[in-house]
Design a protein around this motif. Sequence first.
Motif, PDB file in Angstrom:
ATOM      1  N   GLU A 142       0.593  -1.610  -0.275  1.00  0.00           N
ATOM      2  CA  GLU A 142       0.007   0.102   0.209  1.00  0.00           C
ATOM      3  C   GLU A 142       0.943   1.316   0.179  1.00  0.00           C
ATOM      4  O   GLU A 142       0.709   1.573  -0.937  1.00  0.00           O
ATOM      5  CB  GLU A 142      -0.591  -0.200   1.269  1.00  0.00           C
ATOM      6  CG  GLU A 142      -1.954  -1.364   1.294  1.00  0.00           C
ATOM      7  CD  GLU A 142      -2.982  -0.995   2.667  1.00  0.00           C
ATOM      8  OE1 GLU A 142      -2.473  -0.110   3.017  1.00  0.00           O
ATOM      9  OE2 GLU A 142      -4.214  -2.157   2.216  1.00  0.00           O
ATOM     10  N   GLN A 143       1.942   0.653   1.150  1.00  0.00           N
ATOM     11  CA  GLN A 143       2.382   2.450   1.062  1.00  0.00           C
ATOM     12  C   GLN A 143       3.390   2.484  -0.876  1.00  0.00           C
ATOM     13  O   GLN A 143       4.088   3.527  -1.039  1.00  0.00           O
ATOM     14  CB  GLN A 143       3.721   1.626   1.573  1.00  0.00           C
ATOM     15  CG  GLN A 143       3.314   2.291   3.077  1.00  0.00           C
ATOM     16  CD  GLN A 143       4.800   1.754   4.476  1.00  0.00           C
ATOM     17  OE1 GLN A 143       5.506   1.364   4.467  1.00  0.00           O
ATOM     18  NE2 GLN A 143       3.990   1.781   5.846  1.00  0.00           N
ATOM     19  N   ALA A 144       3.924   1.448  -1.155  1.00  0.00           N
ATOM     20  CA  ALA A 144       4.784   1.312  -2.558  1.00  0.00           C
ATOM     21  C   ALA A 144       3.392   2.368  -3.826  1.00  0.00           C
ATOM     22  O   ALA A 144       4.052   3.161  -4.187  1.00  0.00           O
ATOM     23  CB  ALA A 144       4.996   0.323  -3.138  1.00  0.00           C
ATOM     24  N   VAL A 145       2.479   1.818  -3.337  1.00  0.00           N
ATOM     25  CA  VAL A 145       1.201   2.737  -4.321  1.00  0.00           C
ATOM     26  C   VAL A 145       0.742   3.789  -3.936  1.00  0.00           C
ATOM     27  O   VAL A 145       1.254   4.612  -4.964  1.00  0.00           O
ATOM     28  CB  VAL A 145      -0.243   1.507  -4.541  1.00  0.00           C
ATOM     29  CG1 VAL A 145      -1.528   2.252  -5.545  1.00  0.00           C
ATOM     30  CG2 VAL A 145       0.106  -0.361  -5.058  1.00  0.00           C
ATOM     31  N   SER A 146       0.511   4.553  -2.774  1.00  0.00           N
ATOM     32  CA  SER A 146       0.705   5.574  -2.731  1.00  0.00           C
ATOM     33  C   SER A 146       1.750   5.996  -3.115  1.00  0.00           C
ATOM     34  O   SER A 146       1.349   7.109  -3.833  1.00  0.00           O
ATOM     35  CB  SER A 146       0.099   5.595  -1.386  1.00  0.00           C
ATOM     36  OG  SER A 146       0.419   7.415  -0.628  1.00  0.00           O
ATOM     37  N   GLN A 147       2.916   5.987  -2.934  1.00  0.00           N
ATOM     38  CA  GLN A 147       4.313   6.641  -3.301  1.00  0.00           C
ATOM     39  C   GLN A 147       4.421   6.825  -4.922  1.00  0.00           C
ATOM     40  O   GLN A 147       4.107   7.814  -5.416  1.00  0.00           O
ATOM     41  CB  GLN A 147       5.387   5.891  -2.850  1.00  0.00           C
ATOM     42  CG  GLN A 147       7.067   6.594  -3.779  1.00  0.00           C
ATOM     43  CD  GLN A 147       6.960   7.690  -2.650  1.00  0.00           C
ATOM     44  OE1 GLN A 147       6.428   8.801  -1.678  1.00  0.00           O
ATOM     45  NE2 GLN A 147       8.214   8.783  -4.210  1.00  0.00           N
ATOM     46  N   ALA A 148       3.951   5.904  -5.456  1.00  0.00           N
ATOM     47  CA  ALA A 148       3.896   5.672  -7.200  1.00  0.00           C
ATOM     48  C   ALA A 148       2.860   6.620  -7.115  1.00  0.00           C
ATOM     49  O   ALA A 148       3.271   7.495  -8.619  1.00  0.00           O
ATOM     50  CB  ALA A 148       3.535   4.396  -7.663  1.00  0.00           C
ATOM     51  N   ALA A 149       1.922   6.599  -6.942  1.00  0.00           N
ATOM     52  CA  ALA A 149       0.685   7.461  -7.043  1.00  0.00           C
ATOM     53  C   ALA A 149       1.043   9.279  -7.018  1.00  0.00           C
ATOM     54  O   ALA A 149       1.511   9.893  -8.109  1.00  0.00           O
ATOM     55  CB  ALA A 149      -0.499   7.863  -6.603  1.00  0.00           C
ATOM     56  N   ARG A 150       1.811   9.135  -5.659  1.00  0.00           N
ATOM     57  CA  ARG A 150       2.064  10.637  -5.638  1.00  0.00           C
ATOM     58  C   ARG A 150       3.207  10.886  -6.826  1.00  0.00           C
ATOM     59  O   ARG A 150       3.036  12.607  -7.557  1.00  0.00           O
ATOM     60  CB  ARG A 150       2.985  10.916  -4.092  1.00  0.00           C
ATOM     61  CG  ARG A 150       2.274  11.161  -3.091  1.00  0.00           C
ATOM     62  CD  ARG A 150       2.823  11.428  -2.048  1.00  0.00           C
ATOM     63  NE  ARG A 150       3.666  10.831  -1.602  1.00  0.00           N
ATOM     64  CZ  ARG A 150       3.733   8.741  -0.379  1.00  0.00           C
ATOM     65  NH1 ARG A 150       2.246   8.816  -0.711  1.00  0.00           N
ATOM     66  NH2 ARG A 150       4.415   9.304  -0.499  1.00  0.00           N
ATOM     67  N   GLU A 151       4.334  10.175  -6.959  1.00  0.00           N
ATOM     68  CA  GLU A 151       5.181  10.465  -7.839  1.00  0.00           C
ATOM     69  C   GLU A 151       4.856  10.911  -9.369  1.00  0.00           C
ATOM     70  O   GLU A 151       5.168  11.745 -10.162  1.00  0.00           O
ATOM     71  CB  GLU A 151       6.066   9.404  -7.893  1.00  0.00           C
ATOM     72  CG  GLU A 151       7.890   9.692  -8.872  1.00  0.00           C
ATOM     73  CD  GLU A 151       8.743  10.977  -7.963  1.00  0.00           C
ATOM     74  OE1 GLU A 151       9.373  11.426  -8.913  1.00  0.00           O
ATOM     75  OE2 GLU A 151       8.750  11.047  -7.401  1.00  0.00           O
ATOM     76  N   PHE A 152       3.595   9.742  -9.440  1.00  0.00           N
ATOM     77  CA  PHE A 152       3.497   9.985 -11.211  1.00  0.00           C
ATOM     78  C   PHE A 152       2.127  11.517 -11.508  1.00  0.00           C
ATOM     79  O   PHE A 152       2.522  11.957 -12.153  1.00  0.00           O
ATOM     80  CB  PHE A 152       2.048   8.807 -11.440  1.00  0.00           C
ATOM     81  CG  PHE A 152       1.463   8.881 -12.323  1.00  0.00           C
ATOM     82  CD1 PHE A 152       1.217   8.037 -13.766  1.00  0.00           C
ATOM     83  CD2 PHE A 152       0.048   9.571 -12.930  1.00  0.00           C
ATOM     84  CE1 PHE A 152       1.167   8.170 -15.234  1.00  0.00           C
ATOM     85  CE2 PHE A 152      -0.539   9.142 -14.529  1.00  0.00           C
ATOM     86  CZ  PHE A 152       0.006   8.878 -15.369  1.00  0.00           C
ATOM     87  N   PHE A 153       1.443  11.307 -10.724  1.00  0.00           N
ATOM     88  CA  PHE A 153       0.532  12.639 -10.262  1.00  0.00           C
ATOM     89  C   PHE A 153       1.453  14.410 -10.147  1.00  0.00           C
ATOM     90  O   PHE A 153       1.022  15.105 -10.896  1.00  0.00           O
ATOM     91  CB  PHE A 153      -0.329  12.398  -9.655  1.00  0.00           C
ATOM     92  CG  PHE A 153      -1.765  11.558  -9.894  1.00  0.00           C
ATOM     93  CD1 PHE A 153      -2.121  11.551 -11.066  1.00  0.00           C
ATOM     94  CD2 PHE A 153      -1.555  10.220  -9.123  1.00  0.00           C
ATOM     95  CE1 PHE A 153      -3.620  11.036 -11.156  1.00  0.00           C
ATOM     96  CE2 PHE A 153      -2.498  10.163  -9.468  1.00  0.00           C
ATOM     97  CZ  PHE A 153      -3.634   9.834 -10.934  1.00  0.00           C
ATOM     98  N   ARG A 154       2.882  13.594  -9.421  1.00  0.00           N
ATOM     99  CA  ARG A 154       3.292  15.682  -9.140  1.00  0.00           C
ATOM    100  C   ARG A 154       4.431  15.459 -11.034  1.00  0.00           C
ATOM    101  O   ARG A 154       4.466  16.788 -10.766  1.00  0.00           O
ATOM    102  CB  ARG A 154       3.963  15.075  -8.682  1.00  0.00           C
ATOM    103  CG  ARG A 154       5.386  16.074  -8.046  1.00  0.00           C
ATOM    104  CD  ARG A 154       6.023  15.818  -7.387  1.00  0.00           C
ATOM    105  NE  ARG A 154       5.602  16.449  -5.515  1.00  0.00           N
ATOM    106  CZ  ARG A 154       5.453  15.707  -4.595  1.00  0.00           C
ATOM    107  NH1 ARG A 154       6.417  14.123  -4.986  1.00  0.00           N
ATOM    108  NH2 ARG A 154       4.536  15.286  -3.696  1.00  0.00           N
ATOM    109  N   GLN A 155       4.407  14.242 -11.277  1.00  0.00           N
ATOM    110  CA  GLN A 155       5.181  14.950 -11.864  1.00  0.00           C
ATOM    111  C   GLN A 155       4.258  14.945 -14.053  1.00  0.00           C
ATOM    112  O   GLN A 155       4.751  15.586 -14.413  1.00  0.00           O
ATOM    113  CB  GLN A 155       6.063  13.223 -12.991  1.00  0.00           C
ATOM    114  CG  GLN A 155       7.299  13.785 -11.914  1.00  0.00           C
ATOM    115  CD  GLN A 155       8.124  12.497 -12.535  1.00  0.00           C
ATOM    116  OE1 GLN A 155       8.810  12.373 -13.760  1.00  0.00           O
ATOM    117  NE2 GLN A 155       9.254  11.173 -11.625  1.00  0.00           N
TER     118      GLN A 155
END
Length: 211
Positions: free
Chosen positions: A24-37
């Motif tokens: 879950e933490q990895a999915v959340s981190q991927a989402a933050r990175e994706f939407f930030r970029q």
Amino acid sequence: MANFVDLRRQVYPYVSGCPEVIIEQAVSQAAREFFRQTQVWRETLPLDVVEGQTAYALPVHTYGTEAFIEEVVRVFRPMPNRQRDEDLYAVPHTSDLPNLGSRPIAFTSPRPDQLLLAPSPVEAETLQAEAVLVPTTTATSIPDHYYEPYAQALLHGAIYELKGQSGHPWFDPNSVTYHGNLFQQYIAEATIRRHQGNVNATQSVRMTPWI
């Protein structure tokens, strides 16, 4: 809202034995990175302008506590009787704001939760502020209309995060590059589509080997 649980289930076969909370933490981190970029998650917020007031507070969080405002990218005056709305122009510094005029024509955002307009308005009106949103560190979901187009991107981003965690049974340096490259390709595609005004089109699905 689309819950990250569905992505967690899709990620698990690639990282067998990994605890759910870490996935879950990895999915959340991927989402933050994706939407930030990519800056594809955007919301238009009404801005009630008050006579004589130039500084306005924006909400720190939106969708409850699922997202925060990363940046205000546009402020505009709706013009329903014209073909195009009237954009205020952005300036990088407060000192660049104009002083002359009777209604706001420019804006700057010293912080994501603060907006400054200039010149000072002489009457009330409602403007619109377009903001880029990013999931918070505690986010568990994103809007449905962003999940469907970008689920594959988040899947590879989460796998990339997990496969790179050395010292764990799911660590796999050979597949880190594969999933990392796919994640970056999805980010690049989404960014191009944003520039084309097509942010909700489903990204191309690639057959994914079990690596």
